[in-house]
Design a protein around this motif. Structure first.
Motif: not given
Length: 224
Positions: A163-172, A213-221
């Motif tokens: 749903d958030k493809s292209g964005s980086v989501l934090s663990r929180t 993305r180290r220190g940020i979170g994860y994203g689908l690419e």
């Protein structure tokens, strides 16, 4: 809405049923996992509230069998054990939420409402990202036409990332959306589930991947 309560302690089961009925729910109460599975096979429930320490079949095993029988029913586990490993075990088995005894009844009903909201307002359309297809209505996903065998939480995580493809989501952000809360949940559970997804997606030669993305979170690419 009808709820299933699986609780072997008579006093606790009666209190849960009485309180939930007072909140406006219809309630079926059974005392063991086998009867719970039979009830769920014959009746549509909006959610199930399940004690972990059941006779004959644990709440964890009930969750696993329930998921095989009907993956769409939200499950809230009740337990006296508060160890992180127990909570992770419950979530891995297919539970959607985990509440530790003793608890305030108001918190229980709030958790149930949150589960019901997630089921009713979530996306119910097919989503395609590269070779990845997600059918939110039937809770199925595939890569290049090859079906992915996903646990409920793996599916929810993959759907969120898509749903958030292209964005980086934090663990929180991921914990809030997929697990519904962050207290008492180790943020490392996100890393664990991302690893699970990668092991299932990457061998299929998918053109999508979960980037870190180290220190940020994860994203689908899309990688190709």
């Amino acid at each position: 809405m009808k709820l299933l309560v699986v609780e072997d302690e008579d006093e606790m089961g009666a209190l849960l049923a009485k309180g939930l009925i007072a909140e406006g729910y219809e309630v079926d109460r059974v005392a063991n996992g086998i009867d719970g599975l039979i009830s769920a096979g014959n009746t549509h429930y909006s959610a199930a509230i399940v004690d972990v320490m059941l006779p004959g079949m644990s709440g964890f095993e009930f969750c696993r069998r329930m998921r095989a029988q009907n993956a769409a029913v939200p499950i809230l586990l009740l337990t006296a054990r508060d160890a992180v490993d127990d909570r992770v075990k419950g979530l891995d088995a297919g539970a959607d939420d985990y509440l530790t005894k003793p608890f305030a009844f108001a918190e229980l009903t709030a958790r149930i409402r949150a589960l019901l909201r997630r089921e009713t307002v979530g996306p119910h359309i097919a989503l395609s990202i590269g070779s990845l297809t997600i059918d939110s209505h039937n809770r199925k996903a595939s890569v290049g036409g090859q079906p992915l065998s996903l646990s409920p939480k793996e599916f929810d995580l993959l759907r969120l990332l898509a749903d958030k493809s292209g964005s980086v989501l934090s663990r929180t952000e991921i914990l809030d959306d997929v697990w519904g809360r962050t207290e008492h949940i180790d943020a490392n559970v996100v890393d664990q589930y991302v690893s699970y997804l990668r092991r299932k997606i990457d061998p299929l030669g998918s053109d999508v991947s979960i980037a870190t993305r180290r220190g940020i979170g994860y994203g689908l690419e899309v990688t190709a």
